[in-house]
Design an enzyme around this catalytic site. Structure first.
Site, PDB file in Angstrom:
ATOM      1  CE  LYS A  22      -1.632   2.094   3.760  1.00 20.22           C
ATOM      2  NZ  LYS A  22      -2.316   2.883   4.784  1.00 20.22           N
ATOM      3  CB  CYS A 116      -3.203   5.984  11.480  1.00 16.51           C
ATOM      4  SG  CYS A 116      -3.877   4.327  10.913  1.00 16.51           S
ATOM      5  N   PRO A 122       2.904  16.232  11.288  1.00 18.27           N
ATOM      6  CG  PRO A 122       4.786  17.705  11.934  1.00 18.27           C
ATOM      7  CD  PRO A 122       4.022  16.150  12.125  1.00 18.27           C
ATOM      8  CG  ASP A 304       3.662   1.076   9.886  1.00 18.79           C
ATOM      9  OD1 ASP A 304       3.305   1.932  10.710  1.00 18.79           O
ATOM     10  OD2 ASP A 304       3.835   1.496   8.584  1.00 18.79           O
TER      11      ASP A 304
END
Length: 415
Positions: A22, A116, A122, A304
Protein backbone atom coordinates in the site's frame (compact mmCIF):
# COMPACT_ATOMS: atom_id res chain seq x y z
CA UNK A 1 -18.85 -0.43 10.29
CA UNK A 2 -18.47 -4.21 10.77
CA UNK A 3 -16.44 -6.28 13.23
CA UNK A 4 -14.35 -9.44 13.33
CA UNK A 5 -15.29 -12.41 15.52
CA UNK A 6 -12.27 -14.59 16.30
CA UNK A 7 -12.03 -17.89 18.18
CA UNK A 8 -8.49 -18.39 19.39
CA UNK A 9 -6.21 -21.38 19.67
CA UNK A 10 -6.19 -22.80 16.15
CA UNK A 11 -2.70 -23.71 14.89
CA UNK A 12 -1.92 -21.93 11.61
CA UNK A 13 -0.63 -24.05 8.74
CA UNK A 14 -0.32 -23.67 4.97
CA UNK A 15 0.47 -20.83 2.57
CA UNK A 16 -0.65 -17.20 2.80
CA UNK A 17 -0.05 -14.71 -0.01
CA UNK A 18 0.99 -11.11 0.55
CA UNK A 19 -0.51 -8.29 -1.53
CA UNK A 20 1.27 -5.37 -3.17
CA UNK A 21 2.56 -2.68 -0.82
CA UNK A 22 0.00 0.00 0.00
CA UNK A 23 2.73 2.46 0.95
CA UNK A 24 4.34 2.03 -2.47
CA UNK A 25 1.06 1.96 -4.40
CA UNK A 26 -0.23 5.31 -3.12
CA UNK A 27 2.72 7.51 -4.20
CA UNK A 28 3.18 5.54 -7.43
CA UNK A 29 -0.48 5.95 -8.44
CA UNK A 30 -0.16 9.70 -7.80
CA UNK A 31 3.18 9.85 -9.65
CA UNK A 32 1.44 8.56 -12.78
CA UNK A 33 0.01 12.09 -13.16
CA UNK A 34 3.56 13.38 -13.84
CA UNK A 35 3.59 11.61 -17.21
CA UNK A 36 2.26 12.83 -20.54
CA UNK A 37 0.95 9.36 -21.46
CA UNK A 38 -0.98 6.58 -19.61
CA UNK A 39 0.51 4.13 -17.09
CA UNK A 40 -0.41 0.59 -16.06
CA UNK A 41 0.29 -0.38 -12.44
CA UNK A 42 0.16 -4.04 -11.40
CA UNK A 43 -0.35 -5.75 -8.00
CA UNK A 44 -2.23 -2.79 -6.53
CA UNK A 45 -4.10 -3.95 -3.39
CA UNK A 46 -7.88 -3.45 -3.21
CA UNK A 47 -7.96 -1.25 -0.11
CA UNK A 48 -10.03 1.69 1.07
CA UNK A 49 -7.04 4.05 0.90
CA UNK A 50 -6.33 3.06 -2.71
CA UNK A 51 -9.99 3.44 -3.69
CA UNK A 52 -10.11 6.88 -2.04
CA UNK A 53 -7.01 7.99 -3.95
CA UNK A 54 -8.42 6.74 -7.25
CA UNK A 55 -11.64 8.66 -6.53
CA UNK A 56 -9.63 11.83 -5.82
CA UNK A 57 -7.75 11.54 -9.12
CA UNK A 58 -10.96 10.81 -11.05
CA UNK A 59 -12.60 13.93 -9.59
CA UNK A 60 -9.58 15.88 -10.81
CA UNK A 61 -10.30 14.66 -14.33
CA UNK A 62 -7.77 11.84 -14.70
CA UNK A 63 -8.85 8.62 -16.36
CA UNK A 64 -8.67 5.84 -13.75
CA UNK A 65 -9.59 2.16 -14.06
CA UNK A 66 -9.09 -0.24 -11.15
CA UNK A 67 -9.84 -3.95 -11.53
CA UNK A 68 -8.10 -7.27 -10.88
CA UNK A 69 -5.39 -5.48 -8.87
CA UNK A 70 -4.41 -3.38 -11.89
CA UNK A 71 -4.74 0.40 -11.99
CA UNK A 72 -4.63 2.12 -15.38
CA UNK A 73 -4.20 5.89 -15.26
CA UNK A 74 -4.55 8.38 -18.11
CA UNK A 75 -3.19 11.78 -17.01
CA UNK A 76 -3.99 13.48 -20.32
CA UNK A 77 -7.58 14.24 -19.27
CA UNK A 78 -6.59 15.95 -15.99
CA UNK A 79 -8.53 19.21 -15.57
CA UNK A 80 -8.06 20.15 -11.88
CA UNK A 81 -5.06 20.79 -9.64
CA UNK A 82 -7.14 20.74 -6.46
CA UNK A 83 -8.08 17.59 -4.55
CA UNK A 84 -11.62 17.17 -3.26
CA UNK A 85 -11.29 18.31 0.39
CA UNK A 86 -13.66 15.70 1.85
CA UNK A 87 -11.88 12.82 0.11
CA UNK A 88 -8.42 14.24 0.86
CA UNK A 89 -9.14 14.43 4.60
CA UNK A 90 -9.72 10.66 4.64
CA UNK A 91 -6.30 9.88 3.21
CA UNK A 92 -2.88 10.96 4.45
CA UNK A 93 -1.24 10.12 1.12
CA UNK A 94 -3.37 12.76 -0.61
CA UNK A 95 -0.50 15.16 0.08
CA UNK A 96 1.52 13.56 -2.76
CA UNK A 97 -0.76 15.49 -5.12
CA UNK A 98 1.10 18.63 -4.01
CA UNK A 99 4.52 17.48 -5.20
CA UNK A 100 3.21 15.97 -8.43
CA UNK A 101 1.06 18.88 -9.60
CA UNK A 102 3.50 21.52 -8.40
CA UNK A 103 6.02 19.88 -10.75
CA UNK A 104 3.64 19.38 -13.66
CA UNK A 105 1.19 22.29 -13.46
CA UNK A 106 2.98 24.80 -11.23
CA UNK A 107 0.07 24.86 -8.79
CA UNK A 108 -1.77 22.51 -6.43
CA UNK A 109 -4.14 22.68 -3.49
CA UNK A 110 -5.45 20.15 -1.00
CA UNK A 111 -6.79 19.97 2.55
CA UNK A 112 -4.53 18.75 5.32
CA UNK A 113 -4.62 14.96 5.10
CA UNK A 114 -6.10 12.35 7.42
CA UNK A 115 -5.01 8.77 8.13
CA UNK A 116 -4.30 7.07 11.46
CA UNK A 117 -4.42 9.10 14.66
CA UNK A 118 -1.04 7.96 16.00
CA UNK A 119 0.47 11.27 16.95
CA UNK A 120 1.69 14.55 15.57
CA UNK A 121 2.36 14.04 11.85
CA UNK A 122 2.95 17.53 10.42
CA UNK A 123 3.90 18.21 6.81
CA UNK A 124 6.41 20.94 7.70
CA UNK A 125 9.29 19.05 6.06
CA UNK A 126 7.31 18.70 2.82
CA UNK A 127 6.60 22.44 2.72
CA UNK A 128 10.21 23.29 3.60
CA UNK A 129 11.31 21.20 0.61
CA UNK A 130 8.85 22.87 -1.76
CA UNK A 131 10.04 26.32 -0.62
CA UNK A 132 13.66 25.32 -1.22
CA UNK A 133 12.69 24.39 -4.80
CA UNK A 134 11.25 27.88 -5.29
CA UNK A 135 7.56 27.39 -4.52
CA UNK A 136 5.30 29.79 -2.67
CA UNK A 137 3.44 27.96 0.10
CA UNK A 138 0.23 29.02 1.83
CA UNK A 139 -1.38 27.19 4.74
CA UNK A 140 -4.76 28.59 5.77
CA UNK A 141 -7.52 26.94 7.83
CA UNK A 142 -6.35 23.43 6.97
CA UNK A 143 -5.89 24.10 3.24
CA UNK A 144 -2.40 23.86 1.68
CA UNK A 145 -1.69 25.70 -1.57
CA UNK A 146 1.62 25.59 -3.46
CA UNK A 147 2.60 27.67 -6.52
CA UNK A 148 5.70 28.12 -8.67
CA UNK A 149 6.48 29.58 -12.07
CA UNK A 150 9.38 27.16 -12.47
CA UNK A 151 10.85 24.88 -9.82
CA UNK A 152 14.64 24.98 -9.54
CA UNK A 153 16.84 22.26 -8.09
CA UNK A 154 18.23 22.76 -4.60
CA UNK A 155 20.14 21.06 -1.80
CA UNK A 156 17.61 20.09 0.88
CA UNK A 157 18.49 18.69 4.31
CA UNK A 158 15.69 16.88 6.13
CA UNK A 159 15.76 17.35 9.92
CA UNK A 160 14.25 13.86 10.16
CA UNK A 161 14.30 11.08 7.52
CA UNK A 162 10.58 11.42 6.80
CA UNK A 163 9.22 8.97 4.23
CA UNK A 164 6.44 11.30 3.10
CA UNK A 165 8.71 14.34 2.77
CA UNK A 166 11.38 12.37 0.91
CA UNK A 167 8.77 11.12 -1.56
CA UNK A 168 7.05 14.48 -2.04
CA UNK A 169 10.30 16.38 -2.63
CA UNK A 170 11.51 13.66 -5.02
CA UNK A 171 8.22 13.88 -6.97
CA UNK A 172 8.49 17.67 -7.27
CA UNK A 173 12.18 17.56 -8.22
CA UNK A 174 11.73 15.15 -11.15
CA UNK A 175 10.61 18.00 -13.40
CA UNK A 176 12.47 20.87 -11.71
CA UNK A 177 15.20 22.76 -13.52
CA UNK A 178 18.65 21.49 -12.55
CA UNK A 179 19.85 19.17 -9.80
CA UNK A 180 18.21 18.49 -6.44
CA UNK A 181 20.00 16.76 -3.57
CA UNK A 182 17.99 15.40 -0.62
CA UNK A 183 20.20 14.83 2.44
CA UNK A 184 19.17 12.67 5.40
CA UNK A 185 16.60 11.11 3.09
CA UNK A 186 14.44 8.17 4.17
CA UNK A 187 15.63 4.78 2.84
CA UNK A 188 12.44 2.70 2.86
CA UNK A 189 11.90 0.08 0.10
CA UNK A 190 8.71 1.89 -0.96
CA UNK A 191 10.83 4.94 -1.88
CA UNK A 192 13.12 2.72 -3.95
CA UNK A 193 10.08 1.24 -5.71
CA UNK A 194 8.76 4.71 -6.55
CA UNK A 195 12.17 5.75 -7.88
CA UNK A 196 12.32 2.62 -10.06
CA UNK A 197 8.95 3.54 -11.59
CA UNK A 198 9.98 7.17 -12.11
CA UNK A 199 13.23 6.04 -13.75
CA UNK A 200 11.35 3.88 -16.26
CA UNK A 201 9.21 6.97 -16.97
CA UNK A 202 12.39 8.88 -17.83
CA UNK A 203 13.38 10.51 -14.53
CA UNK A 204 17.06 10.77 -13.57
CA UNK A 205 17.45 9.66 -9.95
CA UNK A 206 20.50 8.30 -8.12
CA UNK A 207 21.23 7.24 -4.55
CA UNK A 208 17.77 5.96 -3.63
CA UNK A 209 18.04 3.50 -0.75
CA UNK A 210 20.80 5.63 0.79
CA UNK A 211 20.45 8.82 2.83
CA UNK A 212 21.50 11.05 -0.08
CA UNK A 213 19.24 11.14 -3.16
CA UNK A 214 20.21 13.09 -6.28
CA UNK A 215 17.62 14.07 -8.89
CA UNK A 216 18.37 15.72 -12.22
CA UNK A 217 15.20 17.38 -13.47
CA UNK A 218 13.78 16.51 -16.90
CA UNK A 219 11.31 18.33 -19.15
CA UNK A 220 8.83 15.48 -19.54
CA UNK A 221 8.01 11.94 -18.45
CA UNK A 222 6.23 9.15 -20.28
CA UNK A 223 3.80 6.63 -18.81
CA UNK A 224 5.07 3.14 -17.98
CA UNK A 225 4.07 -0.31 -16.77
CA UNK A 226 5.22 -1.18 -13.27
CA UNK A 227 4.68 -3.98 -10.74
CA UNK A 228 4.44 -2.88 -7.08
CA UNK A 229 6.70 -4.54 -4.50
CA UNK A 230 5.13 -6.86 -1.89
CA UNK A 231 3.83 -5.28 1.33
CA UNK A 232 6.53 -5.89 3.95
CA UNK A 233 4.24 -4.84 6.83
CA UNK A 234 1.48 -7.24 5.78
CA UNK A 235 4.13 -9.96 5.39
CA UNK A 236 5.53 -9.19 8.84
CA UNK A 237 2.05 -9.31 10.37
CA UNK A 238 1.46 -12.81 8.97
CA UNK A 239 4.92 -13.98 10.04
CA UNK A 240 4.11 -12.90 13.60
CA UNK A 241 0.70 -14.61 13.37
CA UNK A 242 2.44 -17.87 12.43
CA UNK A 243 4.91 -17.48 15.30
CA UNK A 244 2.02 -17.00 17.76
CA UNK A 245 -0.06 -20.04 16.94
CA UNK A 246 2.19 -23.10 16.78
CA UNK A 247 2.42 -22.14 13.14
CA UNK A 248 4.03 -23.79 10.14
CA UNK A 249 3.29 -21.20 7.47
CA UNK A 250 4.84 -20.21 4.14
CA UNK A 251 4.38 -16.47 3.63
CA UNK A 252 4.32 -16.10 -0.15
CA UNK A 253 5.36 -13.05 -2.19
CA UNK A 254 7.84 -11.53 0.28
CA UNK A 255 11.23 -9.88 -0.24
CA UNK A 256 13.21 -11.08 2.78
CA UNK A 257 15.75 -8.24 2.46
CA UNK A 258 12.95 -5.81 3.37
CA UNK A 259 12.35 -7.58 6.71
CA UNK A 260 15.84 -8.20 8.08
CA UNK A 261 15.12 -6.51 11.43
CA UNK A 262 11.96 -8.57 12.05
CA UNK A 263 13.62 -11.81 10.93
CA UNK A 264 16.50 -11.15 13.35
CA UNK A 265 14.09 -10.63 16.27
CA UNK A 266 12.00 -13.71 15.46
CA UNK A 267 15.14 -15.86 15.28
CA UNK A 268 16.30 -14.36 18.59
CA UNK A 269 12.98 -15.50 20.09
CA UNK A 270 13.65 -19.07 18.92
CA UNK A 271 11.39 -19.15 15.86
CA UNK A 272 12.59 -21.03 12.79
CA UNK A 273 12.82 -18.85 9.68
CA UNK A 274 13.73 -20.19 6.24
CA UNK A 275 14.18 -17.63 3.47
CA UNK A 276 13.23 -18.86 0.02
CA UNK A 277 13.16 -17.21 -3.42
CA UNK A 278 9.45 -16.39 -3.40
CA UNK A 279 8.79 -16.08 0.32
CA UNK A 280 9.58 -17.00 3.92
CA UNK A 281 8.71 -20.15 5.88
CA UNK A 282 7.93 -19.60 9.56
CA UNK A 283 7.86 -22.50 12.03
CA UNK A 284 6.95 -21.62 15.61
CA UNK A 285 8.53 -22.93 18.78
CA UNK A 286 6.61 -23.94 21.90
CA UNK A 287 8.96 -21.87 24.05
CA UNK A 288 9.54 -18.28 22.94
CA UNK A 289 12.32 -16.16 24.44
CA UNK A 290 11.78 -12.57 25.58
CA UNK A 291 13.58 -9.91 23.52
CA UNK A 292 13.93 -6.13 23.47
CA UNK A 293 12.68 -4.15 20.46
CA UNK A 294 13.38 -0.54 19.51
CA UNK A 295 11.57 1.02 16.57
CA UNK A 296 13.67 3.09 14.16
CA UNK A 297 13.47 4.43 10.62
CA UNK A 298 14.31 1.81 7.97
CA UNK A 299 16.38 -0.39 8.03
CA UNK A 300 15.62 -0.45 11.76
CA UNK A 301 12.65 -2.28 13.27
CA UNK A 302 9.47 -0.83 11.71
CA UNK A 303 7.08 1.12 13.90
CA UNK A 304 4.29 -0.40 11.80
CA UNK A 305 5.09 -3.84 13.32
CA UNK A 306 5.55 -2.67 16.91
CA UNK A 307 2.00 -3.40 18.09
CA UNK A 308 1.98 -6.83 16.42
CA UNK A 309 5.27 -8.00 17.93
CA UNK A 310 4.09 -6.74 21.32
CA UNK A 311 1.31 -9.36 21.14
CA UNK A 312 3.92 -12.03 20.39
CA UNK A 313 6.03 -10.88 23.35
CA UNK A 314 3.10 -11.55 25.73
CA UNK A 315 3.61 -15.23 24.88
CA UNK A 316 7.38 -15.24 25.53
CA UNK A 317 9.14 -16.49 28.67
CA UNK A 318 10.61 -13.55 30.55
CA UNK A 319 10.21 -9.77 30.43
CA UNK A 320 10.51 -7.87 27.16
CA UNK A 321 11.05 -4.16 26.53
CA UNK A 322 9.64 -2.23 23.56
CA UNK A 323 10.87 1.32 22.91
CA UNK A 324 8.93 3.44 20.39
CA UNK A 325 11.03 6.23 18.85
CA UNK A 326 9.06 7.07 15.70
CA UNK A 327 5.50 8.06 16.77
CA UNK A 328 4.45 9.38 20.16
CA UNK A 329 0.95 7.85 20.30
CA UNK A 330 1.84 4.34 19.14
CA UNK A 331 0.78 2.55 22.36
CA UNK A 332 -2.96 3.13 21.94
CA UNK A 333 -3.49 -0.63 21.49
CA UNK A 334 -2.12 -1.41 24.95
CA UNK A 335 -5.31 -0.59 26.88
CA UNK A 336 -7.23 -2.92 24.56
CA UNK A 337 -4.67 -5.72 25.03
CA UNK A 338 -5.00 -5.25 28.80
CA UNK A 339 -8.71 -5.98 28.44
CA UNK A 340 -7.61 -9.38 27.13
CA UNK A 341 -5.31 -9.95 30.11
CA UNK A 342 -1.99 -8.63 28.79
CA UNK A 343 0.54 -7.63 31.47
CA UNK A 344 2.01 -4.47 29.92
CA UNK A 345 3.27 -1.36 31.72
CA UNK A 346 3.84 1.90 29.83
CA UNK A 347 6.45 4.46 30.86
CA UNK A 348 6.70 7.30 28.35
CA UNK A 349 7.94 5.83 25.07
CA UNK A 350 8.67 2.40 26.61
CA UNK A 351 6.54 -0.66 27.28
CA UNK A 352 7.44 -3.50 29.64
CA UNK A 353 5.78 -6.78 28.62
CA UNK A 354 5.49 -9.84 30.86
CA UNK A 355 4.14 -13.31 30.00
CA UNK A 356 0.34 -13.30 29.81
CA UNK A 357 -2.50 -15.73 29.18
CA UNK A 358 -4.78 -13.81 26.84
CA UNK A 359 -8.53 -14.36 26.94
CA UNK A 360 -11.20 -13.26 24.48
CA UNK A 361 -12.84 -9.86 24.96
CA UNK A 362 -14.61 -7.06 23.14
CA UNK A 363 -11.90 -4.68 21.89
CA UNK A 364 -11.74 -1.66 19.59
CA UNK A 365 -9.18 -0.90 16.89
CA UNK A 366 -7.87 2.65 17.35
CA UNK A 367 -5.75 2.65 14.19
CA UNK A 368 -4.62 0.38 11.36
CA UNK A 369 -1.75 -1.49 13.02
CA UNK A 370 -3.47 -1.57 16.43
CA UNK A 371 -6.34 -3.35 14.67
CA UNK A 372 -3.94 -5.91 13.22
CA UNK A 373 -2.44 -6.49 16.67
CA UNK A 374 -5.88 -7.11 18.20
CA UNK A 375 -6.65 -9.67 15.49
CA UNK A 376 -3.38 -11.47 16.29
CA UNK A 377 -4.25 -11.36 20.00
CA UNK A 378 -7.63 -12.89 19.19
CA UNK A 379 -5.94 -15.72 17.30
CA UNK A 380 -3.94 -16.78 20.36
CA UNK A 381 -6.49 -15.89 23.09
CA UNK A 382 -8.67 -18.41 24.87
CA UNK A 383 -12.31 -18.01 23.86
CA UNK A 384 -13.91 -15.50 21.47
CA UNK A 385 -12.64 -12.02 20.69
CA UNK A 386 -14.69 -9.29 19.03
CA UNK A 387 -12.65 -6.63 17.21
CA UNK A 388 -14.63 -3.48 16.40
CA UNK A 389 -13.81 -0.46 14.20
CA UNK A 390 -12.35 -2.76 11.56
CA UNK A 391 -12.59 0.00 8.98
CA UNK A 392 -9.10 0.91 10.23
CA UNK A 393 -7.82 -2.58 9.38
CA UNK A 394 -9.42 -2.56 5.94
CA UNK A 395 -7.42 0.56 5.09
CA UNK A 396 -4.23 -1.50 5.05
CA UNK A 397 -4.92 -5.25 4.76
CA UNK A 398 -6.48 -6.75 1.65
CA UNK A 399 -8.89 -9.65 2.41
CA UNK A 400 -7.29 -10.29 5.80
CA UNK A 401 -10.09 -12.55 7.08
CA UNK A 402 -10.04 -14.76 3.94
CA UNK A 403 -6.26 -15.02 4.03
CA UNK A 404 -6.10 -15.96 7.73
CA UNK A 405 -9.02 -18.39 7.36
CA UNK A 406 -7.06 -20.06 4.55
CA UNK A 407 -4.31 -21.08 6.99
CA UNK A 408 -6.66 -22.31 9.71
CA UNK A 409 -7.72 -19.23 11.69
CA UNK A 410 -11.31 -19.09 12.97
CA UNK A 411 -12.16 -15.52 11.96
CA UNK A 412 -15.26 -14.08 10.35
CA UNK A 413 -16.56 -10.65 9.54
CA UNK A 414 -20.05 -9.63 10.66
CA UNK A 415 -22.01 -6.43 10.18
Amino acid sequence: MGKFLIKGGNPLKGKIKVSGAKNAALPIITAALLADTPSKLIDIPHLRDVTNLCNILEKMGAGVEFENNIVSIDPTTLTEAEADPELARKLRASYYILGVLLAKEGWARTSLPGGCNIGNRPIDLHLKGFKALGADVKLDHGIVEVKANKLKGARIYLDYPSVGATINIMLAATRAEGKTVIENAAREPEIVDLANYLTVMGAKIKGVGTDIIKIEGVDSLKGAEHRIIPDRIEAGTYMIAAALNKGDVFVDNVLAEHLKSLIAKLKEMGIQIKEEISGIKVVSNDKLKAVDVKTLPYPGFPTDLQSQIMVLLTQAEGTSLVIETVWENRFMHVDELKRMGADIKIDGHSALIKPSQLTGAEVTATDLRAGAALILAGLVAEGETEVRNINHVERGYEDIEEKLSGIGADIRKVK
